[in-house]
Write a protein that holds these residues in place. Structure first.
Motif, short mmCIF file in Angstrom:
data_model
loop_
_atom_site.label_atom_id
_atom_site.label_comp_id
_atom_site.label_asym_id
_atom_site.label_seq_id
_atom_site.Cartn_x
_atom_site.Cartn_y
_atom_site.Cartn_z
N MET A 135 0.81 -1.22 -0.08
CA MET A 135 0.15 0.05 0.12
C MET A 135 0.81 1.20 0.08
O MET A 135 1.61 1.19 1.04
CB MET A 135 -0.77 0.10 1.40
CG MET A 135 -2.20 -0.52 0.86
SD MET A 135 -3.14 -0.76 2.81
CE MET A 135 -3.45 1.02 3.57
N PRO A 136 0.77 2.19 -0.95
CA PRO A 136 1.42 3.46 -0.96
C PRO A 136 0.70 3.97 0.25
O PRO A 136 -0.22 4.18 0.54
CB PRO A 136 1.10 4.26 -2.31
CG PRO A 136 -0.33 3.53 -2.70
CD PRO A 136 -0.38 2.26 -2.08
N ARG A 137 1.91 4.83 1.02
CA ARG A 137 1.55 5.85 2.08
C ARG A 137 1.81 7.22 1.74
O ARG A 137 2.97 7.33 1.26
CB ARG A 137 2.22 5.28 3.33
CG ARG A 137 1.89 3.95 3.58
CD ARG A 137 0.89 3.82 4.88
NE ARG A 137 0.38 2.21 4.79
CZ ARG A 137 1.13 1.38 5.06
NH1 ARG A 137 2.42 1.33 5.48
NH2 ARG A 137 0.42 0.12 5.04
N PRO A 138 1.06 7.92 2.23
CA PRO A 138 1.28 9.27 1.91
C PRO A 138 2.58 9.93 2.56
O PRO A 138 2.31 10.82 3.59
CB PRO A 138 0.08 10.11 2.16
CG PRO A 138 -0.57 9.33 3.02
CD PRO A 138 -0.20 8.05 2.82
N ASP A 139 3.61 9.41 2.55
CA ASP A 139 4.81 9.80 3.25
C ASP A 139 6.02 9.64 2.63
O ASP A 139 6.47 8.44 2.64
CB ASP A 139 4.76 8.90 4.58
CG ASP A 139 6.03 9.15 5.53
OD1 ASP A 139 6.62 10.22 5.10
OD2 ASP A 139 6.14 8.33 6.56
N PRO A 140 6.38 10.62 2.17
CA PRO A 140 7.83 10.66 1.31
C PRO A 140 8.92 10.21 2.02
O PRO A 140 9.90 9.69 1.39
CB PRO A 140 7.98 12.07 0.68
CG PRO A 140 6.99 12.79 1.66
CD PRO A 140 6.03 12.18 2.24
#
Ligand SMILES: Nc1ncnc2c1ncn2[C@@H]1O[C@H](COP(=O)(O)OP(=O)(O)OP(=O)(O)O)[C@@H](O)[C@H]1O
Ligand SMILES: Nc1ncnc2c1ncn2[C@@H]1O[C@H](COP(=O)(O)OP(=O)(O)OP(=O)(O)O)[C@@H](O)[C@H]1O
Ligand code: SF4
Ligand SMILES: [Mg+2]
Ligand SMILES: [Mg+2]
Lengths: 294, 330, 331
Positions: B261-266
């Motif tokens: 899952m991509p997480r909105p955290d670069p």
């Protein structure tokens, strides 16, 4: 100015829904559509009003005025029998434009019907497309030549022959766009709601797949005028004494060097009609279906 | 009198094959669904997630009658829509099942006014007078939060999110009991996603709707679904209650899915994706179809395909890691 | 224009013809895409992301759309004013695009292989057979199983995610210098999405390909982009390196976006959203177009359209109160 473009083939209907809403307005704003519409409009009006614009008959011979060059009395001059070319070109416009229009209309009706049926019913598809492929394997003009020869030369045979020649590409075009539309979700939605084939075809598929056909038909209209001229030139077209642009040129060709006006004016008629219809078609294409370009 | 039942949808051993191959070649059948079995209770949401191409949309399309399965049975509200009386039974439940599409741009006929699109199922069912129909359309527009005068406008005048509301209004027009939502919010921005998901949940509370909710975004599924089924290569590999699945994914594919899952955290480095090839449908891997990519693969996985077994109440997994214990028992 | 900018957009305003005259869908967009860089573009539905992307390739229909102002420079040439013939070479060659709508963007009567190899045959003169084998390689690359069989199939037989990957294969076929990807992974499950992003990253490293990634998925943006442009109602409202944008968003709209992501971890919890909706392009709103939805709106916001102000290096914000508070004193 962002201009219309070669959207690569796969860009297809990305822009379609919004575009379609304002077709008319955009056509009106489209330069080549304006010019095309004007040209075709003038020719059509001239054809309709023809008898009122002249006080002689196309077959009336003014024996003392054979081969008159254009002058006040005979605007476009006269031919070898002293017939008024202006009058003949006007009446010829009725025939030529009628042939073009009838062919486009027949190609449109059959193209739409067969195209939508082929896309909707797998069982018919094979037969329809096989037949169209067979017809398309002959060059249109040869096919038309054969058919007019078989039916006997007359205006109606010309119309039938050219229709047979121009229906197949129409069927292909409609089928191709109907196949896209058929897979779209709104058609699936109607199927889920229990819609039957007629509703699907008439309400959803047809209105959304005829855009490219309209574009094509404006070109068919122009081709048909040219093809009628070619057939008449070859002697299997509309038969004298009924004037058509094609047979006026055919009759005048032997005198073309001395009496250039006999062939020039019907030639201009053909050119203006073809150019006008092509411009009109370009406009329609840009507005309805930018992806077809290029 | 229709059979009343607590379950809206009962699917047993559902299989589906498509003819494959390009033009001219002899068609071979390719099986895209393998013995699916699941239920959806009334007023329940079953989330359906899984690999792209694993057959999720195919399941949804079968449930609403767009495709005819090649095997197994489907019962909707107690009526079999796969058996002998398929057509009659389907006609009886047609108005109770509906579909919401992924792409709000393609789901509405661009040449038809929105009001007519919404009313189309009503028109086809042919039950209402014109007056009732127009009232109903206005009522539906209000329900999904659109101005009443929207009915006279064309789809292009609406944004993606508004169009999705129109699609939902159409799906609700005959007061269905079960709606298949095939990625209904994938095309929308986060804020609009939230509004649509919240709307779907409100409608469920008010009307007792059941949903099959297909999605790729695990966070959205987590918000709306009560139970979640995970598909891989045409099979269900795990079904679990929402909270259990996210807290403790059992099947190795489910774990991979949650890890990816991509997480909105670069600043976060994403774990490597699952190695190995996407399985072929023509020559599917033997045994467990995930064995070519599974980090826990055992010899047995290559030969024997694991069955979907209940390993705890409400929790089914198809993986030998979890059948081992059971089969060694006497 | 920075020396390394591949494409440089300045003051771009694109208008559409509507019942009420010409209406600006995007206004005064200025941005650079550097070679090998990934620029993320985010923003609410209808904010003008696709319009911006389509403008670069001039893919709007003539007669309905016009670029009222601005320029789009590629190799010292203004794409807005280049002749159609040059543009044809740019499209699919230098710049390729993955369209937002994979369902209706593929031609239903051509096989997958034909559609992928079309631009290869056009731009690189490959034969039919070469085109097909290249198409199969590309299908493999975008992780489609059974590539040789899929190559000969028609689009309607593919799943949604497969079609989207076919679109990506078409776009990368000619190894473009800039890939414009409009929501390229919405129909993909997260594992394949990760693989596709990986693939794009490799192409970027290998070919120096720049990517303009338009996405609603802030997770994808966070992972993939170097720089992010946030659009709202046709304007750029914030522009910053990805780390800064996620850790210290300055525009109230960007803050709203970030907040609406939170709380998504709790099952059954209602998802957060920004109240209200994006205004239509022709809605007249005095001053800041986010004003009606903004929790921090002040009188100055309504008085004039805020300017895009640089508040630190590489970080621009279009919000008057914020930029007054944050901009370096010398401004
Ligand atoms: N009409 C059809 N003819 C042949 N094969 C099909 C057809 N429809 C679907 N398939 C095949 O069935 C498989 C499952 O497709 P489906 O659309 O159900 O996948 P999905 O799980 O919804 O994937 P996605 O997440 O990408 O939408 C795919 O391999 C697809 O190619
Ligand atoms: N061809 C067109 N004619 C008229 N208006 C248009 C056209 N294309 C776009 N618009 C308008 O321009 C605005 C921006 O649209 P755009 O498609 O760029 O949004 P977007 O940011 O890509 O949204 P989404 O995330 O939903 O794709 C919208 O208000 C839209 O209605
Ligand atoms: S059955 Fe074996 S290969 Fe399949 S998921 Fe379980 S451990 Fe992995
Ligand atoms: Mg799907
Ligand atoms: Mg867009």
């Amino acid at each position: 100015m962002i201009e219309a473009s070669t959207v690569p083939e796969f860009a297809a209907t990305t822009l379609a829904p919004r575009q379609r809403s304002m077709i008319l307005r955009r056509l009106v704003a489209h330069r080549s559509f304006q010019i095309g519409f004007f040209l075709v409009g003038v020719l059509a009006i001239a054809a309709v009003l023809g008898p009122m614009l002249t006080n002689t008959k196309p077959s009336a011979m003014h024996i003392s005025h054979r081969f008159s060059p254009p002058q006040a009395k005979f605007l476009f001059g006269t031919d070898m029998f002293g017939r008024d070319i202006f009058t003949r070109v006007l009446y010829g416009a009725r025939v030529s434009l009628w042939v073009g229009f009838a062919v486009a209309a027949i190609a449109g009706v059959f193209g739409t019907t067969l195209g939508v049926l082929a896309a909707q019913f797998r069982s018919l598809e094979g037969a329809i497309m096989r037949l169209m492929d067979a017809l398309m394997s002959f060059p249109a003009i040869l096919l038309a030549l054969g058919i007019t020869a078989a039916l006997g030369p007359s205006m109606n045979s010309v119309i039938i022959a050219l229709s047979v020649a121009y229906v197949p590409p129409g069927v292909r075009i409609v089928r191709a766009s109907a196949l896209v539309v058929r897979e779209l979700d709104y058609v699936q939605a109607a199927l889920i709601a229990g819609a039957r084939a007629p509703r699907i075809m008439l309400r959803h598929i047809l209105p959304n797949s005829i855009g490219p056909l309209l574009v094509h038909l404006s070109f068919v209209f122009a081709y048909a005028i040219l093809a009628e001229a070619a057939l008449s030139f070859l002697g299997v077209g509309v038969q004298p004494p009924t004037p058509s642009w094609g047979n006026i040129i055919a009759e005048g060709r032997d005198y073309a060097l001395q009496a250039w006006w006999i062939v020039l004016f019907p030639g201009i008629g053909i050119s203006l009609a073809t150019i006008g219809l092509n411009l009109l078609g370009d406009g329609l294409r840009d507005v309805l279906d930018p992806k077809l370009k290029g | 009198m229709p059979v009343t039942s607590e379950t809206s949808v009962e699917v047993r051993d559902l299989t589906m094959s498509f003819g494959s191959g390009g033009a001219g070649r002899r068609p071979t059948m390719v099986q895209v669904l393998h013995d699916l079995t699941f239920d959806i209770g009334s007023a329940e949401t079953l989330g359906l997630v899984g690999e792209s191409g694993s057959g999720k949309s195919t399941v949804g399309r079968i449930l609403v009658g767009l495709l005819k399965p090649t095997g197994g049975s489907v019962r909707l509200f107690g009526r079999s829509v796969t058996g002998a009386d398929r057509a009659a039974n389907f006609a009886a439940v047609r108005s109770r099942v509906q579909f919401v599409f992924q792409d709000p741009h393609a789901a509405l006929n661009p040449r038809i006014r929105v009001g007519h699109s919404i009313a189309e199922p009503i028109d086809i069912a042919g039950k209402h007078s014109r007056r009732d129909r127009d009232d109903r359309v206005r009522q539906l527009l209000e329900l999904v939060g659109l101005p009443r005068d929207s009915a006279d406008r064309f789809p292009h005048e609406f944004s993606g999110g508004q169009r999705q509301r129109i699609v939902i209004a159409r799906a609700l027009s005959l007061s269905p009991d079960f709606v298949v939502c095939d990625e209904p919010v994938s095309a929308l921005d986060v804020s609009m996603q939230a509004q649509i998901v919240n709307l779907l949940m409100d409608l469920q509370d008010r009307f007792g709707l059941s949903y099959l909710f297909i999605a790729h975004d695990m966070t959205v599924v987590r918000a709306i679904a009560r139970r979640v089924a995970v598909m891989y290569a045409g099979s269900i590999v795990e079904i679990a209650r929402n909270a259990d699945l996210y807290a403790d994914p059992l099947h190795p594919y489910t774990r991979a899915l949650l890890d990816a899952m991509p997480r909105p955290d670069p600043t976060r480095i994403r774990p490597r994706t699952i190695p190995g090839e996407v399985p072929s449908l023509l020559a599917p891997p033997s045994g467990c179809r995930f064995h070519t990519r599974c980090p826990h693969v055992m010899p047995r996985c290559r030969d024997e395909s694991p069955r979907l077994l209940e390993i705890a109440p409400g929790r089914q997994v198809a993986c030998h890691l979890f059948t081992a214990a059971e089969t060694t028992e006497p | 224009m920075p020396a390394d900018a591949l494409v440089s957009i300045r003051d771009l305003t694109v208008q559409f013809r509507t019942d009420r005259g010409w209406v600006s869908a995007i206004e005064d967009i200025s941005l650079d895409i550097n070679a090998g860089e990934c620029l993320g573009v985010v923003g609410e539905s209808g904010s003008g992301k696709s319009v911006t992307a389509l403008s670069i390739l001039r893919l709007h229909a003539r007669g309905t759309a016009r670029a009222a102002r601005g320029s789009i420079m590629l190799d010292g040439r203004d794409l807005l004013r280049a002749p159609e013939r040059d543009l044809r070479r740019v499209r699919g060659g230098d710049i390729a695009m993955v369209f937002q709508d994979p369902m209706s963007s593929l031609n239903p009567v051509l096989t997958i292989a034909d559609q992928i190899s079309e631009s290869l045959r056009l731009h690189q003169g490959l034969s039919r057979a070469e085109g097909r084998s290249r198409a199969i390689e590309l299908l493999d690359l975008v992780r489609i199983a059974d590539a040789p069989r899929r190559a000969d199939e028609y689009p309607h037989r593919l799943s949604g995610g497969m079609r989207q990957r076919v679109m990506i294969a078409i776009a990368i076929a000619c190894r473009p210098r800039l890939l414009i990807a409009d929501e390229p992974t919405t129909a993909l499950d997260v594992t394949i999405q990760a693989q596709i992003l990986e693939l794009l990253r490799d192409l970027r490293a290998e070919l120096g390909m720049a990517v303009m990634m338009i996405s609603h998925d802030l997770g994808v943006i966070a992972e993939f982009a170097h720089r992010v442009v946030v659009m709202y109602a046709g304007r750029i409202v914030e522009q910053a390196p990805v780390g800064t944008l996620f850790s210290a968003p300055r525009h109230p709209y960007t803050e709203g976006l970030m907040t609406s992501l939170r709380g998504r971890d709790i099952p059954g919890q209602r998802l957060g959203s920004i109240p209200g909706r994006v205004p239509d392009p022709d809605e007249s709103i005095p001053g800041c177009r986010f004003g009606p939805r903004c929790a921090h709106v002040e009188a100055v916001c309504r008085a004039a359209v805020p300017a895009l102000v640089s508040i630190s290096e590489n970080h621009d914000v279009r919000c008057t109160p914020r930029s007054q508070a944050l901009a370096p004193a010398c401004l």
